[in-house]
Write a protein that holds these residues in place. Sequence first.
Motif, PDB file in Angstrom:
ATOM      1  N   GLY A 125      60.944  65.707  46.803  1.00  0.00           N
ATOM      2  CA  GLY A 125      59.812  65.213  45.781  1.00  0.00           C
ATOM      3  C   GLY A 125      60.337  64.080  44.964  1.00  0.00           C
ATOM      4  N   GLU A 126      61.462  63.752  45.135  1.00  0.00           N
ATOM      5  CA  GLU A 126      62.228  62.740  44.340  1.00  0.00           C
ATOM      6  C   GLU A 126      61.652  61.407  44.873  1.00  0.00           C
ATOM      7  N   TYR A 127      61.513  60.702  43.923  1.00  0.00           N
ATOM      8  CA  TYR A 127      61.224  59.210  44.108  1.00  0.00           C
ATOM      9  C   TYR A 127      61.850  58.115  43.320  1.00  0.00           C
ATOM     10  N   LEU A 128      62.173  56.924  43.937  1.00  0.00           N
ATOM     11  CA  LEU A 128      62.700  55.853  42.896  1.00  0.00           C
ATOM     12  C   LEU A 128      61.678  54.689  43.381  1.00  0.00           C
ATOM     13  N   ILE A 129      61.148  53.988  42.531  1.00  0.00           N
ATOM     14  CA  ILE A 129      60.551  52.807  42.275  1.00  0.00           C
ATOM     15  C   ILE A 129      61.243  51.620  42.009  1.00  0.00           C
ATOM     16  N   ASP A 130      61.309  50.766  42.839  1.00  0.00           N
ATOM     17  CA  ASP A 130      61.905  49.417  42.625  1.00  0.00           C
ATOM     18  C   ASP A 130      60.783  48.402  42.678  1.00  0.00           C
ATOM     19  N   TYR A 131      60.825  47.834  41.480  1.00  0.00           N
ATOM     20  CA  TYR A 131      59.611  46.955  41.192  1.00  0.00           C
ATOM     21  C   TYR A 131      59.794  45.838  40.491  1.00  0.00           C
ATOM     22  N   GLN A 132      58.933  44.831  40.535  1.00  0.00           N
ATOM     23  CA  GLN A 132      59.189  43.498  39.851  1.00  0.00           C
ATOM     24  C   GLN A 132      57.773  43.335  39.248  1.00  0.00           C
ATOM     25  N   LYS A 133      57.764  42.497  37.995  1.00  0.00           N
ATOM     26  CA  LYS A 133      56.720  42.306  37.374  1.00  0.00           C
ATOM     27  C   LYS A 133      56.802  41.024  36.986  1.00  0.00           C
ATOM     28  N   GLY A 134      55.751  40.021  37.195  1.00  0.00           N
ATOM     29  CA  GLY A 134      55.926  38.619  36.787  1.00  0.00           C
ATOM     30  C   GLY A 134      55.520  38.452  35.506  1.00  0.00           C
ATOM     31  N   THR A 135      55.429  37.233  35.015  1.00  0.00           N
ATOM     32  CA  THR A 135      54.862  36.990  33.465  1.00  0.00           C
ATOM     33  C   THR A 135      53.505  36.969  33.615  1.00  0.00           C
ATOM     34  N   PHE A 136      53.192  36.907  32.326  1.00  0.00           N
ATOM     35  CA  PHE A 136      51.425  36.669  32.286  1.00  0.00           C
ATOM     36  C   PHE A 136      51.100  35.606  32.743  1.00  0.00           C
ATOM     37  N   TRP A 137      51.619  34.385  32.772  1.00  0.00           N
ATOM     38  CA  TRP A 137      51.222  33.141  33.654  1.00  0.00           C
ATOM     39  C   TRP A 137      51.039  33.444  35.003  1.00  0.00           C
ATOM     40  N   GLN A 138      52.222  33.828  35.525  1.00  0.00           N
ATOM     41  CA  GLN A 138      52.190  34.225  36.865  1.00  0.00           C
ATOM     42  C   GLN A 138      51.393  35.111  37.393  1.00  0.00           C
ATOM     43  N   VAL A 139      50.823  35.852  36.798  1.00  0.00           N
ATOM     44  CA  VAL A 139      49.936  36.919  37.192  1.00  0.00           C
ATOM     45  C   VAL A 139      48.473  36.231  37.200  1.00  0.00           C
ATOM     46  N   LEU A 140      48.305  35.439  36.143  1.00  0.00           N
ATOM     47  CA  LEU A 140      47.085  34.774  36.123  1.00  0.00           C
ATOM     48  C   LEU A 140      47.198  33.497  37.615  1.00  0.00           C
ATOM     49  N   GLY A 141      48.244  33.037  37.768  1.00  0.00           N
ATOM     50  CA  GLY A 141      48.342  32.205  38.854  1.00  0.00           C
ATOM     51  C   GLY A 141      47.924  32.919  40.191  1.00  0.00           C
ATOM     52  N   ASP A 142      48.460  34.071  40.417  1.00  0.00           N
ATOM     53  CA  ASP A 142      48.133  34.987  41.654  1.00  0.00           C
ATOM     54  C   ASP A 142      46.679  35.562  41.620  1.00  0.00           C
ATOM     55  N   LEU A 143      46.110  35.794  40.319  1.00  0.00           N
ATOM     56  CA  LEU A 143      44.689  36.056  40.362  1.00  0.00           C
ATOM     57  C   LEU A 143      43.624  34.935  40.917  1.00  0.00           C
ATOM     58  N   HIS A 144      44.220  33.566  40.543  1.00  0.00           N
ATOM     59  CA  HIS A 144      43.453  32.455  40.981  1.00  0.00           C
ATOM     60  C   HIS A 144      43.463  32.527  42.376  1.00  0.00           C
ATOM     61  N   LYS A 145      44.525  32.817  43.131  1.00  0.00           N
ATOM     62  CA  LYS A 145      44.530  32.794  44.581  1.00  0.00           C
ATOM     63  C   LYS A 145      44.084  33.967  45.139  1.00  0.00           C
ATOM     64  N   GLY A 146      43.791  35.133  44.381  1.00  0.00           N
ATOM     65  CA  GLY A 146      43.190  36.229  44.972  1.00  0.00           C
ATOM     66  C   GLY A 146      44.433  36.870  45.789  1.00  0.00           C
ATOM     67  N   ARG A 147      45.652  36.820  45.459  1.00  0.00           N
ATOM     68  CA  ARG A 147      46.862  37.225  45.978  1.00  0.00           C
ATOM     69  C   ARG A 147      47.404  38.387  45.732  1.00  0.00           C
ATOM     70  N   HIS A 148      47.115  39.576  46.719  1.00  0.00           N
ATOM     71  CA  HIS A 148      47.495  41.014  46.392  1.00  0.00           C
ATOM     72  C   HIS A 148      46.628  41.521  45.217  1.00  0.00           C
ATOM     73  N   SER A 149      45.430  40.941  44.960  1.00  0.00           N
ATOM     74  CA  SER A 149      44.799  41.594  44.011  1.00  0.00           C
ATOM     75  C   SER A 149      43.555  42.591  44.046  1.00  0.00           C
ATOM     76  N   GLY A 150      43.361  42.836  45.356  1.00  0.00           N
ATOM     77  CA  GLY A 150      42.627  43.937  45.686  1.00  0.00           C
ATOM     78  C   GLY A 150      41.131  43.452  46.018  1.00  0.00           C
ATOM     79  N   LYS A 151      40.380  44.425  46.698  1.00  0.00           N
ATOM     80  CA  LYS A 151      38.989  44.026  46.980  1.00  0.00           C
ATOM     81  C   LYS A 151      38.085  43.776  46.047  1.00  0.00           C
ATOM     82  N   ALA A 152      38.000  44.171  44.565  1.00  0.00           N
ATOM     83  CA  ALA A 152      37.355  44.160  43.544  1.00  0.00           C
ATOM     84  C   ALA A 152      37.340  43.004  42.862  1.00  0.00           C
ATOM     85  N   TRP A 153      38.776  42.278  42.843  1.00  0.00           N
ATOM     86  CA  TRP A 153      38.951  41.015  42.348  1.00  0.00           C
ATOM     87  C   TRP A 153      38.556  39.929  43.427  1.00  0.00           C
TER      88      TRP A 153
END
Length: 210
Positions: A125-153
């Motif tokens: 049950g042990e797990y490790l999360i390797d993750y990457q977070k973009g900046t605020f503006w990078q997230v907004l850029g991907d939201l504009h493209k709908g990239r990896h933003s899910g069906k609701a978006w």
Amino acid sequence: MTMPKSIRKPIFQWSRWLHIYVSSGLFSLLVFFCITGVLLNHLDWISGGKKDAQHANQLTPFTPLEPAQVSTPFHWLASVNTYYQSTYRLSKPRSIEWDEDFSEVVMDYPLPAGYALITLNYQTGEYLIDYQKGTFWQVLGDLHKGRHSGKAWAWVIDISAVLMLLFAITGLTILWQNRSKRQAGTWCVIAGTLTPVVIYLLWVPRLSGL
């Protein structure tokens, strides 16, 4: 053929009503797509600044996955996904890979401007999360493209596109009602349509002749 006044009047009234309230409802989204559209055209402005990190934890409660269940782990995976969704707001991994030698399952979650890669030991049950977070503006850029933003978006983008089309059509309808500005407005529409077409044909690189 002239449209009867009894038909023209309600069309123009509804067009004005729709134009006003659709534009009001779309105001923030229009500003959002305008700003992020400029950012996407100048990616060097928002490049860099991504954060890479790790996070280790233990599934609680946890039921080990028996070796015989690895071939059909659907119910077990459903409970694990529920845990990650409630704890980290992660859902529907893009891919799931199994490593029976190390008793691990690797789950890949794409995110706007980042990702989360979870390696879970299905015996402990042990797990490790390797993750990457973009900046605020990078997230907004991907939201504009709908990239990896899910069906609701994706629905937000689709509905916005339909409403923007309605906004444009009602604007033309209102213009057509105004006789004194109709001709000049029509020429503006023609110029606005032909200008990007000419720019594309003359200056945008493309492959041709094949």
